[in-house]
Motif scaffolding. Structure first.
Motif, PDB file in Angstrom:
ATOM      1  N   UNK A  17       0.813  -1.219   0.000  1.00 21.28           N
ATOM      2  CA  UNK A  17       0.000   0.000   0.000  1.00 21.28           C
ATOM      3  C   UNK A  17       0.850   1.274   0.000  1.00 21.28           C
ATOM      4  N   UNK A  18       2.142   1.142   0.194  1.00 16.76           N
ATOM      5  CA  UNK A  18       2.991   2.316   0.340  1.00 16.76           C
ATOM      6  C   UNK A  18       3.010   3.210  -0.897  1.00 16.76           C
ATOM      7  N   UNK A  19       3.115   2.677  -2.128  1.00 19.52           N
ATOM      8  CA  UNK A  19       3.107   3.578  -3.294  1.00 19.52           C
ATOM      9  C   UNK A  19       1.834   4.418  -3.384  1.00 19.52           C
ATOM     10  N   UNK A  20       0.668   3.800  -3.115  1.00 19.08           N
ATOM     11  CA  UNK A  20      -0.585   4.560  -3.145  1.00 19.08           C
ATOM     12  C   UNK A  20      -0.600   5.625  -2.053  1.00 19.08           C
ATOM     13  N   UNK A  21      -0.066   5.292  -0.882  1.00 12.59           N
ATOM     14  CA  UNK A  21      -0.025   6.265   0.211  1.00 12.59           C
ATOM     15  C   UNK A  21       0.854   7.456  -0.168  1.00 12.59           C
ATOM     16  N   UNK A  22       1.997   7.179  -0.782  1.00 14.24           N
ATOM     17  CA  UNK A  22       2.888   8.263  -1.210  1.00 14.24           C
ATOM     18  C   UNK A  22       2.203   9.133  -2.257  1.00 14.24           C
ATOM     19  N   UNK A  23       1.518   8.516  -3.217  1.00 15.18           N
ATOM     20  CA  UNK A  23       0.815   9.286  -4.253  1.00 15.18           C
ATOM     21  C   UNK A  23      -0.289  10.148  -3.640  1.00 15.18           C
ATOM     22  N   UNK A  24      -1.024   9.585  -2.687  1.00 13.39           N
ATOM     23  CA  UNK A  24      -2.092  10.343  -2.032  1.00 13.39           C
ATOM     24  C   UNK A  24      -1.527  11.560  -1.321  1.00 13.39           C
ATOM     25  N   UNK A  25      -0.408  11.381  -0.645  1.00 13.91           N
ATOM     26  CA  UNK A  25       0.206  12.506   0.065  1.00 13.91           C
ATOM     27  C   UNK A  25       0.688  13.565  -0.916  1.00 13.91           C
ATOM     28  N   UNK A  26       1.236  13.152  -2.036  1.00 19.50           N
ATOM     29  CA  UNK A  26       1.702  14.117  -3.042  1.00 19.50           C
ATOM     30  C   UNK A  26       0.541  14.945  -3.579  1.00 19.50           C
ATOM     31  N   UNK A  27      -0.583  14.277  -3.856  1.00 16.69           N
ATOM     32  CA  UNK A  27      -1.772  14.986  -4.319  1.00 16.69           C
ATOM     33  C   UNK A  27      -2.207  16.019  -3.282  1.00 16.69           C
ATOM     34  N   UNK A  28      -2.259  15.605  -2.022  1.00 17.28           N
ATOM     35  CA  UNK A  28      -2.688  16.507  -0.956  1.00 17.28           C
ATOM     36  C   UNK A  28      -1.720  17.683  -0.798  1.00 17.28           C
ATOM     37  N   UNK A  29      -0.430  17.422  -0.886  1.00 17.13           N
ATOM     38  CA  UNK A  29       0.554  18.500  -0.757  1.00 17.13           C
ATOM     39  C   UNK A  29       0.428  19.496  -1.903  1.00 17.13           C
ATOM     40  N   UNK A  30       0.191  18.991  -3.111  1.00 20.94           N
ATOM     41  CA  UNK A  30       0.003  19.899  -4.251  1.00 20.94           C
ATOM     42  C   UNK A  30      -1.225  20.769  -4.054  1.00 20.94           C
ATOM     43  N   UNK A  31      -2.303  20.164  -3.582  1.00 20.82           N
ATOM     44  CA  UNK A  31      -3.533  20.924  -3.367  1.00 20.82           C
ATOM     45  C   UNK A  31      -3.374  21.910  -2.209  1.00 20.82           C
ATOM     46  N   UNK A  32      -2.666  21.501  -1.164  1.00 22.59           N
ATOM     47  CA  UNK A  32      -2.434  22.400  -0.033  1.00 22.59           C
ATOM     48  C   UNK A  32      -1.599  23.601  -0.460  1.00 22.59           C
ATOM     49  N   UNK A  33      -0.580  23.356  -1.291  1.00 22.70           N
ATOM     50  CA  UNK A  33       0.285  24.448  -1.749  1.00 22.70           C
ATOM     51  C   UNK A  33      -0.473  25.445  -2.609  1.00 22.70           C
ATOM     52  N   UNK A  34      -1.543  24.982  -3.276  1.00 19.71           N
ATOM     53  CA  UNK A  34      -2.308  25.861  -4.154  1.00 19.71           C
ATOM     54  C   UNK A  34      -3.368  26.666  -3.407  1.00 19.71           C
ATOM     55  N   UNK A  35      -3.626  26.310  -2.157  1.00 14.14           N
ATOM     56  CA  UNK A  35      -4.630  27.036  -1.371  1.00 14.14           C
ATOM     57  C   UNK A  35      -4.079  28.365  -0.884  1.00 14.14           C
ATOM     58  N   UNK A  36      -4.962  29.341  -0.786  1.00 16.27           N
ATOM     59  CA  UNK A  36      -4.592  30.618  -0.164  1.00 16.27           C
ATOM     60  C   UNK A  36      -4.809  30.468   1.334  1.00 16.27           C
ATOM     61  N   UNK A  37      -3.755  30.072   2.048  1.00 16.56           N
ATOM     62  CA  UNK A  37      -3.874  29.811   3.473  1.00 16.56           C
ATOM     63  C   UNK A  37      -3.640  31.079   4.285  1.00 16.56           C
ATOM     64  N   UNK A  38      -4.332  31.226   5.412  1.00 12.38           N
ATOM     65  CA  UNK A  38      -4.074  32.376   6.290  1.00 12.38           C
ATOM     66  C   UNK A  38      -2.670  32.301   6.859  1.00 12.38           C
ATOM     67  N   UNK A  39      -2.125  33.453   7.192  1.00 16.22           N
ATOM     68  CA  UNK A  39      -0.779  33.497   7.768  1.00 16.22           C
ATOM     69  C   UNK A  39      -0.757  32.754   9.082  1.00 16.22           C
ATOM     70  N   UNK A  40       0.379  32.094   9.350  1.00 19.15           N
ATOM     71  CA  UNK A  40       0.521  31.395  10.621  1.00 19.15           C
ATOM     72  C   UNK A  40       0.728  32.395  11.743  1.00 19.15           C
ATOM     73  N   UNK A  41       0.089  32.126  12.891  1.00 18.85           N
ATOM     74  CA  UNK A  41       0.279  33.012  14.031  1.00 18.85           C
ATOM     75  C   UNK A  41       1.556  32.630  14.772  1.00 18.85           C
ATOM     76  N   UNK A  42       2.002  33.531  15.622  1.00 19.64           N
ATOM     77  CA  UNK A  42       3.179  33.267  16.438  1.00 19.64           C
ATOM     78  C   UNK A  42       2.814  32.287  17.536  1.00 19.64           C
ATOM     79  N   UNK A  43       3.796  31.586  18.112  1.00 18.88           N
ATOM     80  CA  UNK A  43       3.477  30.656  19.198  1.00 18.88           C
ATOM     81  C   UNK A  43       2.717  31.306  20.343  1.00 18.88           C
ATOM     82  N   UNK A  44       3.095  32.546  20.692  1.00 17.18           N
ATOM     83  CA  UNK A  44       2.424  33.226  21.803  1.00 17.18           C
ATOM     84  C   UNK A  44       0.956  33.471  21.492  1.00 17.18           C
ATOM     85  N   UNK A  45       0.685  33.896  20.221  1.00 11.50           N
ATOM     86  CA  UNK A  45      -0.696  34.166  19.839  1.00 11.50           C
ATOM     87  C   UNK A  45      -1.481  32.870  19.696  1.00 11.50           C
ATOM     88  N   UNK A  46      -0.835  31.861  19.126  1.00 13.76           N
ATOM     89  CA  UNK A  46      -1.523  30.589  18.909  1.00 13.76           C
ATOM     90  C   UNK A  46      -1.856  29.900  20.214  1.00 13.76           C
TER      91      UNK A  46
END
Length: 320
Positions: free
Chosen positions: A283-312
């Motif tokens: 199952x490892x090749x499919x798992x790697x492919x799934x993660x790659x798809x998710x990473x590509x989609x995550x990189x394409x999202x307009x994500x909010x800026x990360x907060x600082x540790x103190x604020x978070x």
């Protein structure tokens, strides 16, 4: 993982375990021919928990939170997208996350400070709106699926904003469930192999000497966490003990690197990868492919800026 409403992981024998490393799920390696598989760097990152995988895990957690927020907003429901620094999705004994430890130590104080695990956003809603919030977030609880790998069954809801967002990010829920099981089952077996290896045991001895030199006397990294947990259980999450936790956790991470514990664990893990059970390797090749798809989609999202540790640290979230 950092979000609430964990996928339910159940051993075939009926033992229910959490979404972290599947303690107690180890089985004998199946007999028969071995799966011949070339483990590329992405596969190693996935199952061995490298620094690259740590960064990717943070990105995926942020992307999933943002997709859930959008889904909830479309239904007129609140959702907090910030990930508070109350614990780390990537920190582990053999893979310490120094940035997280500088902020919240091992995450023990936050765990002991929680009262009942109540969702603060839900609690703030009028009683009449809470049921609608639950259904929007998690679905009706009547539509579920499951997958089984290497003797462990993972069940998950297929409706609600959590499920919808995961399907959008990973391609579909079945593929994400396979990814989770492959990663967790492989890491469980790798961690057992690491702890039993003479190279790692020698590094632990060196780690203990390093910790003693910093003023913290512990025999093993597990000993440090266990003794601090006992202190929190006895005395609560007071300021002084929180500060001690951070100091110990940071020293632990630094000594893990300086003593060779981290490098020894990584070396043993690499040596053990090809000896994982066939069912995991298949199952490892499919798992790697799934993660790659998710990473590509995550990189394409307009994500909010990360907060600082103190604020978070004071932000609300849903934790898996």
């Amino acid at each position: 993982m950092l979000m609430r409403h964990a996928l339910t992981c159940t051993l075939v024998a009926g033992m229910i375990v959490g979404a972290g490393l599947l303690a107690g799920c180890s089985h004998e390696q199946p007999a028969g021919s071995r799966t011949m598989l070339r483990l590329d760097s992405a596969a190693v990152d996935l199952v061995a928990g490298t620094a690259t995988e740590h960064d990717e895990a943070r990105l995926l957690a942020r992307a999933e939170n943002e997709l859930i927020r959008r889904c909830m907003a479309a239904q007129g429901q609140p959702y907090a997208t910030e990930l508070p620094r109350t614990e780390s999705a990537t920190d582990a004994v053999t893979r310490p996350d120094l940035a997280s430890r500088r902020s919240v130590g091992y995450g023990l104080a936050a765990a002991y400070a929680r009262t009942g695990g109540e969702d603060p956003l839900r609690a703030a809603l009028p009683p009449g709106r809470q049921a609608g919030y639950d259904q929007a977030l998690s679905g009706a609880g009547t539509r579920q699926r499951s997958v089984t790998i290497d003797g462990t069954t993972l069940g998950y809801d297929t409706d609600g904003c959590i499920a919808t967002s995961r399907a959008d990010l990973y391609g579909n829920l079945d593929r994400q469930a396979v990814l989770i099981l492959v990663q967790q089952k492989a890491r469980l077996r790798i961690d057992v192999a690491v702890r039993d290896d003479r190279r790692y045991r020698a590094a632990v001895t060196a780690w203990s000497g390093c910790m003693t030199a910093t003023g913290h006397r512990f025999a093993t990294p597990d000993d440090a966490r266990s003794r601090l947990s006992e202190q929190f259980a006895q005395h609560g999450a007071g300021t002084a003990l929180r500060q001690t936790e951070v100091a110990v956790a940071v020293a632990d991470a630094k000594c893990a690197a300086d003593s060779g514990l981290v490098s020894a664990a990584a070396e043993v893990a690499r040596d053990f990868l090809s000896r994982l059970p066939d069912e995991i390797l298949q199952h490892l090749p499919d798992a790697v492919d799934t993660r790659r798809v998710a990473l590509d989609r995550a990189a394409a999202l307009a994500l909010p800026a990360q907060c600082t540790p103190a604020a978070c640290h004071g932000a609300d979230t849903h934790r898996q």
